[in-house]
Design a protein around this motif. Sequence first.
Motif, mmCIF file in Angstrom:
data_model
loop_
_atom_site.group_PDB
_atom_site.id
_atom_site.type_symbol
_atom_site.label_atom_id
_atom_site.label_comp_id
_atom_site.label_asym_id
_atom_site.label_seq_id
_atom_site.Cartn_x
_atom_site.Cartn_y
_atom_site.Cartn_z
ATOM 1 N N PHE A 91 4.498 -4.366 2.036
ATOM 2 C CA PHE A 91 4.479 -4.594 3.484
ATOM 3 C C PHE A 91 5.559 -3.764 4.177
ATOM 4 N N LEU A 92 6.754 -3.717 3.609
ATOM 5 C CA LEU A 92 7.851 -2.961 4.214
ATOM 6 C C LEU A 92 7.495 -1.485 4.349
ATOM 7 N N MET A 107 -2.893 -1.733 1.977
ATOM 8 C CA MET A 107 -2.981 -3.075 2.532
ATOM 9 C C MET A 107 -4.302 -3.742 2.159
ATOM 10 N N PHE A 108 -5.349 -2.968 2.042
ATOM 11 C CA PHE A 108 -6.636 -3.526 1.632
ATOM 12 C C PHE A 108 -6.552 -4.075 0.208
ATOM 13 N N HIS A 109 -5.896 -3.326 -0.676
ATOM 14 C CA HIS A 109 -5.753 -3.808 -2.048
ATOM 15 C C HIS A 109 -4.815 -5.004 -2.104
ATOM 16 N N LEU A 110 -3.778 -5.011 -1.257
ATOM 17 C CA LEU A 110 -2.904 -6.183 -1.177
ATOM 18 C C LEU A 110 -3.719 -7.417 -0.777
ATOM 19 N N PHE A 111 -4.636 -7.226 0.161
ATOM 20 C CA PHE A 111 -5.463 -8.323 0.676
ATOM 21 C C PHE A 111 -6.409 -8.850 -0.402
ATOM 22 N N THR A 112 -7.155 -7.971 -1.040
ATOM 23 C CA THR A 112 -8.104 -8.426 -2.069
ATOM 24 C C THR A 112 -7.369 -8.942 -3.305
ATOM 25 N N HIS A 113 -6.264 -8.281 -3.643
ATOM 26 C CA HIS A 113 -5.488 -8.688 -4.811
ATOM 27 C C HIS A 113 -4.987 -10.120 -4.670
ATOM 28 N N ALA A 114 -4.658 -10.537 -3.458
ATOM 29 C CA ALA A 114 -4.168 -11.905 -3.252
ATOM 30 C C ALA A 114 -5.200 -12.919 -3.721
ATOM 31 N N PHE A 115 -6.466 -12.657 -3.474
ATOM 32 C CA PHE A 115 -7.509 -13.607 -3.862
ATOM 33 C C PHE A 115 -7.727 -13.621 -5.374
ATOM 34 N N PHE A 116 -7.975 -12.434 -5.968
ATOM 35 C CA PHE A 116 -8.320 -12.480 -7.391
ATOM 36 C C PHE A 116 -7.111 -12.699 -8.291
ATOM 37 N N LYS A 164 12.009 -5.981 -4.891
ATOM 38 C CA LYS A 164 11.186 -7.130 -4.516
ATOM 39 C C LYS A 164 9.780 -7.023 -5.091
ATOM 40 N N SER A 165 9.235 -5.812 -5.148
ATOM 41 C CA SER A 165 7.863 -5.622 -5.628
ATOM 42 C C SER A 165 7.804 -5.148 -7.075
ATOM 43 N N ALA A 166 8.916 -5.285 -7.798
ATOM 44 C CA ALA A 166 8.953 -5.105 -9.250
ATOM 45 C C ALA A 166 8.404 -3.762 -9.709
ATOM 46 N N GLN A 167 8.886 -2.675 -9.092
ATOM 47 C CA GLN A 167 8.521 -1.349 -9.571
ATOM 48 C C GLN A 167 9.442 -0.945 -10.725
ATOM 49 N N PHE A 168 8.982 0.031 -11.480
ATOM 50 C CA PHE A 168 9.624 0.399 -12.739
ATOM 51 C C PHE A 168 11.134 0.579 -12.592
ATOM 52 N N ILE A 169 11.824 0.028 -13.540
ATOM 53 C CA ILE A 169 13.267 -0.047 -13.756
ATOM 54 C C ILE A 169 13.870 -1.253 -13.040
ATOM 55 N N LEU A 170 13.249 -1.728 -11.950
ATOM 56 C CA LEU A 170 13.673 -2.989 -11.337
ATOM 57 C C LEU A 170 12.590 -4.053 -11.492
ATOM 58 N N ILE A 205 3.338 -9.458 16.636
ATOM 59 C CA ILE A 205 1.986 -9.833 16.234
ATOM 60 C C ILE A 205 1.058 -8.649 16.461
ATOM 61 N N ASP A 206 0.702 -7.970 15.375
ATOM 62 C CA ASP A 206 -0.331 -6.946 15.394
ATOM 63 C C ASP A 206 -1.228 -7.174 14.184
ATOM 64 N N THR A 207 -2.149 -6.271 13.918
ATOM 65 C CA THR A 207 -3.102 -6.498 12.836
ATOM 66 C C THR A 207 -2.422 -6.580 11.485
ATOM 67 N N LEU A 208 -1.393 -5.763 11.281
ATOM 68 C CA LEU A 208 -0.672 -5.806 10.014
ATOM 69 C C LEU A 208 -0.060 -7.182 9.792
ATOM 70 N N THR A 209 0.549 -7.740 10.829
ATOM 71 C CA THR A 209 1.118 -9.087 10.736
ATOM 72 C C THR A 209 0.029 -10.118 10.498
ATOM 73 N N ALA A 210 -1.084 -9.997 11.228
ATOM 74 C CA ALA A 210 -2.170 -10.977 11.106
ATOM 75 C C ALA A 210 -2.744 -11.000 9.698
ATOM 76 N N VAL A 211 -2.889 -9.832 9.088
ATOM 77 C CA VAL A 211 -3.392 -9.768 7.711
ATOM 78 C C VAL A 211 -2.434 -10.490 6.767
ATOM 79 N N MET A 212 -1.136 -10.246 6.924
ATOM 80 C CA MET A 212 -0.159 -10.897 6.063
ATOM 81 C C MET A 212 -0.115 -12.403 6.294
ATOM 82 N N LEU A 213 -0.285 -12.848 7.538
ATOM 83 C CA LEU A 213 -0.325 -14.285 7.806
ATOM 84 C C LEU A 213 -1.477 -14.941 7.059
#
Length: 690
Positions: free
Chosen positions: A273-274, A341-350, A238-244, A83-91
Amino acid sequence: MYHLIVFLPLLGAALAGLMGTRLGKQFLPEKPSMIITTGLLFVAAILSWVSLVQVGLGHKELEVTVLRWMDVGGLQANWAFKIDTLTAVMLVVVNSVSSLVHLYSWGYMEDDQYKPRFFAYLSLFTFAMLMLVTSDNFIQLFFGWEGVGLASYLLIGYYYKKPSANAAAIKAFVTNRVGDVGLALGVMTIFLVFGSVEFDTVFAAIGDNSARILPFLGMEINAMELIAMLLFIGAMGKSAQFILHVWLPDAMEGPTPVSALIHAATMVTAGVFLVCRAHSIYEAAPITAGFITAIGAFTAFFAATVALVQNDIKRVIAYSTCSQLGYMFFAAGVGAYNAAMFHLFTHAFFKALLFLCAGSVIHALHHEQDMRRMGGIRKKVPWTYIAMIIGTLAITGIGIPGTSIGFAGFFSKDAIIEAAYTGSGESNAAAFAFWIGLIAALMTSFYSWRLIFMTFHGKFRGDHHTLDHAHESPWVMRLPLVLLSIGAVFAGAVFYSRFMGNAGDFWHGALPVSAGEHHAAIAPETLHAMAPQTSDAHHNEPTPGGLFGWLYANVHGYPFWVLLLPLVMSVTGFVIAWFMYMRGSVEEKINHVQETGGGVLYNFLLNKWYIDELYDVTVVKLTKFLGDKFWKVGDEKIIDGYGPNGIAKFASNTSKRLSKIQTGYLYHYAFIMLLGVAVLIVVAFRGVGG
């Protein structure tokens, strides 16, 4: 508290999945499953926000051991929560979006007859993601990783009687297995190099192993570069980058709430996240970091070009997700992990907002998804229209450069572009990412506003019977839209200073802070510096004047044009979409494409650069050919033919021949007996003679 956050979704999944309709009365068999799973998710979401406050602001990091898990030789891995800030943001991201998706599904899945199964899958998916983001070692992360893959297979193929849904589920599962092989090899290599899979142990020992060389496929490779590349291969899948990336658009075969959950908060963010969790490894692997930057930038561009011409409302948003993930990866590649991580956070909402708005449109139009058969429905669905506009303003990054005024995407995406500009002086990959990021921003604005104009404006182009019965979604679906809209408006402005390191040590060592306060309000002296200037008669050297000087005035360490250009791109995309779809006739454009075939470039983009066809010609057909040969020749003819089947056939044929001796005639048996006696006599006499 953290046991509740992680295990409440699992409890809901178990109750809904195992008990199902038996939880309720006969006339409301599905309600208890819906209430239990949704209620437990909301409790987990509230506790997640509490965790973010405690950890992000109070710096109360801790390790929570659940149970002793693996202890085999030198391999030791407990099931424990880091449990650190990175985990808390993802939670917060996972549980907030998942709880709203659960609530939204009450209305969207109203007519479905298998609600307990659906809600059980949703909660199982959430638990697997929580297991991943709370892991304190690579083994636990891998199990969560695979759990997410399994749950996604179940959700994408939820309509299992539909062939296209089954094919999409298998495609997602198989494509992710390709990336997962890389992740598994990466974890094995970590244990080989460090003798441990614990995050803290591994990251602390990177300096001592940074120069270590390992043999791999006949080559001598730096150990950190090899580990970083193998882990990133897993992230690419997992994150669907080009070719996968090919599984991601087809995942739209699942119900729309599934699309929102997969594309906004859970599965696709696992790779980002990884990379951020393992940032210490990537800081020691500059070659792989440059590769991540290039792949992320190219993915942002590629997916945006495909989204320009898609006609399925969900596929436009799906390719948008792929493009935005590219932004996150090239941010991580240039070292701006906090911006990623900031874009991951805002992207989740919009992004969750955009998907759920699309679901509201589909719900209103009786499951119509083709934008060519929509149009002019904004008065029928006013709440959805306003929410979709908010989501579009957020994803296109509308705001005032140099200020704290803007929608969520304005702060996070611009921070990524600025970080790429910062790294462009030292890295060609960063310079490539900077310019590609700007071009992708223009295309993002175009396809986002194209979706708005084709769906909500102009004349309705579908069945007017459908239009007559179109209606706004019920409140159980509108409430998540309202809450996500609040996040899409304010998440960037509220959390920018925290994520970007301007308001205390928010990350507290969980991530390095790499960027400054780019969007803070412009001070008066800065405004004066930005004003056009002329030559000074008291000095020999002229000062910059006019537009040139204004554009190159520094604002928080950046030329003003760096801050301004993303907004210019967004506005340009809007203007182009306006002239194409509002000033002209959409019907004429659709008919023109149907009559002319659309042209080479249009079909190239419509067919997704023919990547799927290329896969089919090479990988799929070759795999089927080899599979047939190994099956029919290797397995059936050689292994079975000379193995168990061959032996069985020989025994069967021998027994059939011997069975012919049993004729039932006495003289046959007497003859055989005499023949046997003769053989014995011959043998006996040969023995005596010897």
